[in-house]
Design an enzyme around this catalytic site. Structure first.
Site, mmCIF file in Angstrom:
data_model
loop_
_atom_site.group_PDB
_atom_site.id
_atom_site.type_symbol
_atom_site.label_atom_id
_atom_site.label_comp_id
_atom_site.label_asym_id
_atom_site.label_seq_id
_atom_site.Cartn_x
_atom_site.Cartn_y
_atom_site.Cartn_z
ATOM 1 C CB SER A 119 26.107 -5.671 23.598
ATOM 2 O OG SER A 119 26.385 -6.796 24.382
HETATM 3 N N1 SAH Z 1 31.354 -9.224 23.777
HETATM 4 C C1 SAH Z 1 30.713 -9.894 22.699
HETATM 5 C C2 SAH Z 1 29.294 -10.280 23.043
HETATM 6 C C3 SAH Z 1 29.102 -11.703 22.750
HETATM 7 S S1 SAH Z 1 27.638 -12.452 23.331
HETATM 8 C C4 SAH Z 1 30.801 -9.132 21.408
HETATM 9 O O1 SAH Z 1 31.229 -7.971 21.394
HETATM 10 O O2 SAH Z 1 30.438 -9.700 20.384
HETATM 11 C C5 SAH Z 1 28.231 -13.416 24.691
HETATM 12 C C6 SAH Z 1 29.271 -14.447 24.382
HETATM 13 O O3 SAH Z 1 29.500 -15.191 25.573
HETATM 14 C C7 SAH Z 1 28.886 -15.476 23.318
HETATM 15 O O4 SAH Z 1 29.860 -15.466 22.324
HETATM 16 C C8 SAH Z 1 28.866 -16.801 24.063
HETATM 17 O O5 SAH Z 1 29.305 -17.902 23.284
HETATM 18 C C9 SAH Z 1 29.819 -16.513 25.211
HETATM 19 N N2 SAH Z 1 29.680 -17.387 26.375
HETATM 20 C C10 SAH Z 1 28.556 -17.962 26.879
HETATM 21 N N3 SAH Z 1 28.849 -18.727 27.948
HETATM 22 C C11 SAH Z 1 30.201 -18.621 28.143
HETATM 23 C C12 SAH Z 1 31.118 -19.188 29.079
HETATM 24 N N4 SAH Z 1 30.720 -20.025 30.047
HETATM 25 N N5 SAH Z 1 32.425 -18.866 28.963
HETATM 26 C C13 SAH Z 1 32.870 -18.024 27.972
HETATM 27 N N6 SAH Z 1 32.047 -17.466 27.056
HETATM 28 C C14 SAH Z 1 30.736 -17.756 27.135
#
Ligand code: SAH
Length: 210
Positions: free
Chosen positions: A61
């Site tokens: 983000s």
């Molecule tokens: N907080 C993160 C943002 C990552 S984007 C950062 O600072 O980089 C969102 C993340 O959610 C991705 O890595 C994706 O793989 C994960 N995601 C998607 N569906 C998910 C689920 N059902 N359970 C856990 N993680 C999930």
């Protein structure tokens, strides 16, 4: 490139633009080296206020969004926090700075979880990562003093709501297509109070087999 001064400039800009409310949020953003969390190819862009690719089709983000979520979440030092969606680990590191304690984070994509674990070890962040479907939360470590999601479910997962203590907050981008950032506060009677914080765009929450 001087990453320290680029980070300071970024946070100064967010403060000047009124995008950071809490001094604790400001301190945490100044403390976490975002360039350590993005792929080497985007390091130079690490301190621009925009989302960046982190591999596996996912994105980190924009810093102002992490700041806004941290302000809304407003955890206290010592709080036990659950994060859903570890990604590259940047947001979890910011939260670890805010609580100065262990953060529990669930990631569905094993390759991202592995890379994030390596970073936490290398940079000294106390973040525990579990590979699994964040829809189920992390029951073994519950109850939590708060939880947030960095991927967007259609509606807030019931198990996550059940795993926070009464009075705790949950921040989540919710919806398919149009998403809205919501803050839920769990009431003692098991219900939730909800406030809305505008339209957002996060990667969708997916199930492990999709
Ligand atoms: N907080 C993160 C943002 C990552 S984007 C950062 O600072 O980089 C969102 C993340 O959610 C991705 O890595 C994706 O793989 C994960 N995601 C998607 N569906 C998910 C689920 N059902 N359970 C856990 N993680 C999930």
């Amino acid at each position: 490139m001087d990453f320290d001064s680029a980070c300071a400039d970024l946070v100064d800009g967010l403060v000047d633009a009124g995008r950071i409310d809490r001094p604790a949020t400001e301190r945490a953003l100044r403390a976490v080296p975002r360039h350590e969390f993005v792929p080497t190819s985007c390091r130079e862009a690490a301190y621009q206020d925009r989302p960046l690719p982190i591999g596996e089709g996912q994105t980190i983000s924009a810093p102002h969004m992490v700041a806004m979520m941290s302000d809304l979440f407003a955890p206290d030092p010592g709080d036990r926090i659950l994060e859903i969606g570890t990604g590259c680990g940047y947001h979890a590191a910011v939260t670890a700075e805010l609580v100065d304690d262990t953060v529990y984070s669930v990631e569905v994509e094993p390759a991202l979880a592995d890379r994030a674990r390596d970073r936490f070890d290398r940079l000294g962040y106390d973040v525990r990562v579990r590979v699994g479907d964040g829809f189920d939360g992390w029951p073994a470590e519950a109850p939590y003093d708060g939880a947030y999601l960095t991927c967007a479910p259609e509606s807030t997962p019931g198990p996550v709501v059940e795993q926070v203590r009464p009075g705790a907050r949950i921040i989540a981008p919710v919806g398919r297509g149009r998403q809205e950032l919501v803050r839920l506060t769990r009431r003692a009677d098991g219900g939730v109070d909800r406030s809305r914080h505008g339209g957002v765009r996060f990667v969708p929450m997916r199930s492990p087999d999709s």
